[in-house]
Design an enzyme around this catalytic site. Structure first.
Site, PDB file in Angstrom:
ATOM      1  CG  ASP A  13      -1.931   1.089   1.259  1.00 32.18           C
ATOM      2  OD1 ASP A  13      -1.760   2.077   0.515  1.00 32.18           O
ATOM      3  OD2 ASP A  13      -2.896   0.990   2.041  1.00 32.18           O
ATOM      4  CG  HIS A  14       3.176   4.071  -3.106  1.00 34.49           C
ATOM      5  ND1 HIS A  14       4.225   4.255  -2.241  1.00 34.49           N
ATOM      6  CD2 HIS A  14       3.666   4.377  -4.337  1.00 34.49           C
ATOM      7  CE1 HIS A  14       5.286   4.652  -2.896  1.00 34.49           C
ATOM      8  NE2 HIS A  14       4.978   4.749  -4.181  1.00 34.49           N
ATOM      9  NE  ARG A  15      -4.136   3.864   1.498  1.00 34.34           N
ATOM     10  CZ  ARG A  15      -5.280   3.390   1.977  1.00 34.34           C
ATOM     11  NH1 ARG A  15      -6.324   4.206   2.135  1.00 34.34           N
ATOM     12  NH2 ARG A  15      -5.399   2.130   2.309  1.00 34.34           N
TER      13      ARG A  15
END
Length: 473
Positions: free
Chosen positions: A443-445
């Protein structure tokens, strides 16, 4: 008047056997009408969106009726079986009917009558039900019967009628049409009787458009064109001999919904690395001969799982989740390691609780139990909740690797490709080596490229040189 027989019938409702489940499918009944049941006896098996679960009955008695046949999907809180707890025998003529008899309603109707005395007694008797989530509680709100004939005009709230009419609502026979003061003035100027206007606004309110429509000249008669026979568009016929339709329900339905939610909520990034795992494969063979692993299942997945746990220990920020409601990142100080498993009912992801604290033999035992339970279709809902990181082994299908979708609520998932003998440069020479490709989606968040790359590189380094587990794990 309620008879003793009716008062002694207890309705067992479909419980919520997971967290927030709304329905379950009845897979199999273990009892039939006329059978005697005891408190805690399993009466049926149901499949929820997460797993197949056996349901025990919470009291003693004789089965009076099964309200639904096998294969029926039933909402949580709906009665599924009636049991006579009076201590007598089943009523004469009781057959295998699956619909509730008229004198024992399956779902309480919205009547103002008070609950039967037996039901009131069970609430405060101190006896707790076996299962949690006993369905939706029936509302105790009572409604007074309407007096007089019903009014066909939709009724707005008291506040709305007061705002529109300038005073509190009056009786139905003298009620004024609902309209705002400017609309009333418009109707007066145009000579329109509001009582003859059909309202189109919310709650039966007359709008300016309704007034204008009342005074507009009638539309001219349309010119009827010669009838032209247009054949209807052909509807593709369902050919049962060439097609099979499978209802989407249970685990497969839940998986599809979860994957759509994950794919369109978390921004996925996937990185790849190809690694020489020859030394890891040699270690697997050595561990199979080790007495500490006697009776345990030892395979490459065991060492890959241990390598991922070691990489998480070195990079703990990857073990986190995104709380959209609180706008917080939740760092987990434990690892519940999920293992994706393909079952006849669809893909499930049970997890090993506190995998980070297990030794290699303990991890091997947990993996073996997880796989065997999943294959038998006995994975519990609790085993599929609260996962933090997942491994999916697509290599068992001969696939090199893939771009896995995150399990909802998790930050990363590692895909393991097939391990193949390939030409590889080793110590300056091209030699045949055992090679595989790993893919890490995250998850790039939560995880930036640096953190994701470090975790994937650490896993690869351990699989290339397993002795690193001595200092990294």
């Amino acid at each position: 008047m309620t008879t003793m027989t009716e008062a002694s019938v207890r309705e067992f409702k479909m419980p919520d056997v997971g967290e927030g489940l709304t329905e379950a499918e009845i897979l199999k009944w273990y009892v039939k009408p006329g059978d005697t049941v005891t408190d805690g006896q399993v009466v049926c098996e149901v499949e929820t969106a997460k797993a197949a679960v056996e349901l025990p009955i919470p009291y003693d008695g004789v089965v009076r009726d099964l309200h639904f046949p096998e294969g029926t999907t039933v909402d949580v809180g709906t009665s599924i079986i009636a049991v006579d707890v009076s201590g007598g025998t089943a009523p004469a003529g009781t057959g295998p009917a699956v619909e509730a008899p008229a004198e024992v309603p399956v779902v309480p109707t919205a009547t103002p009558a008070a609950a039967p005395a037996e039901e009131k007694k069970s609430v405060g008797s101190g006896r707790q039900p076996v299962l949690v989530g006993y369905g939706v509680a029936t509302s105790s709100t009572k409604r007074r019967p309407r007096k007089g004939p019903e009014v066909a005009v939709p009724q707005a709230s008291t506040a709305l009628q007061t705002e529109l009419n300038g005073h509190a609502p009056v009786a139905a026979d003298t009620a004024r049409p609902l309209a705002k003061p400017p609309v009333r003035k418009l109707a007066k100027d145009l000579g329109v009787d509001l009582t003859a206007v059909t309202p189109s606004g919310p709650d039966g309110v007359i709008t300016r458009e309704d007034v204008h429509a009342a005074v507009a000249p009638p539309a001219p008669e349309p010119v009827t064109a010669p009838a032209v026979s247009v054949p209807p568009a052909p509807v593709p016929a369902y050919d049962a001999a060439r097609e099979t339709r499978i209802p989407i329900k249970g685990v497969r339905k839940a998986t599809a919904q979860a994957m759509i939610g994950s794919a369109f909520t978390a921004p996925h990034v996937t990185e790849f690395v190809t690694v020489d795992v020859t030394r890891t494969m040699k270690l697997v063979e050595e561990l199979k001969q080790d007495k500490e692993f006697a009776g345990l299942r030892v395979n490459p997945l065991l060492l890959i799982a241990k390598a991922l746990l070691a990489a998480i220990k070195r990079n703990p920020d990857i073990n986190a989740s995104w709380d959209e409601t609180a706008q917080e990142i939740v760092l987990k100080h434990y690892v519940n390691l999920g293992i994706a498993a393909a079952t006849p009912r669809g893909l499930i992801v049970p997890n090993i609780k506190d995998a980070h604290a297990k030794t290699l033999p303990q991890l091997a035992q947990s993996l073996g139990e997880l796989v065997s339970t999943a294959r038998e279709g006995r994975t519990s809902p609790a085993a599929m909740q609260a996962g933090t990181v997942t491994i999916t082994n697509v290599g068992v299908f001969g696939v090199d690797t893939g771009t896995p979708i995150l399990n909802p609520g998790e930050s990363a998932i590692l895909a393991v490709g097939s391990i193949k003998l390939q030409p590889w440069v080793h110590k300056g020479k091209v030699k045949p080596r055992q090679v595989t490709t790993l893919a890490l989606s995250f998850d790039h968040r939560l995880v930036d490229g640096e953190l994701g790359s470090k975790v994937l590189a650490d896993v690869a380094a351990i699989l290339e040189q397993p002795k690193r587990l001595i200092t990294w794990a």
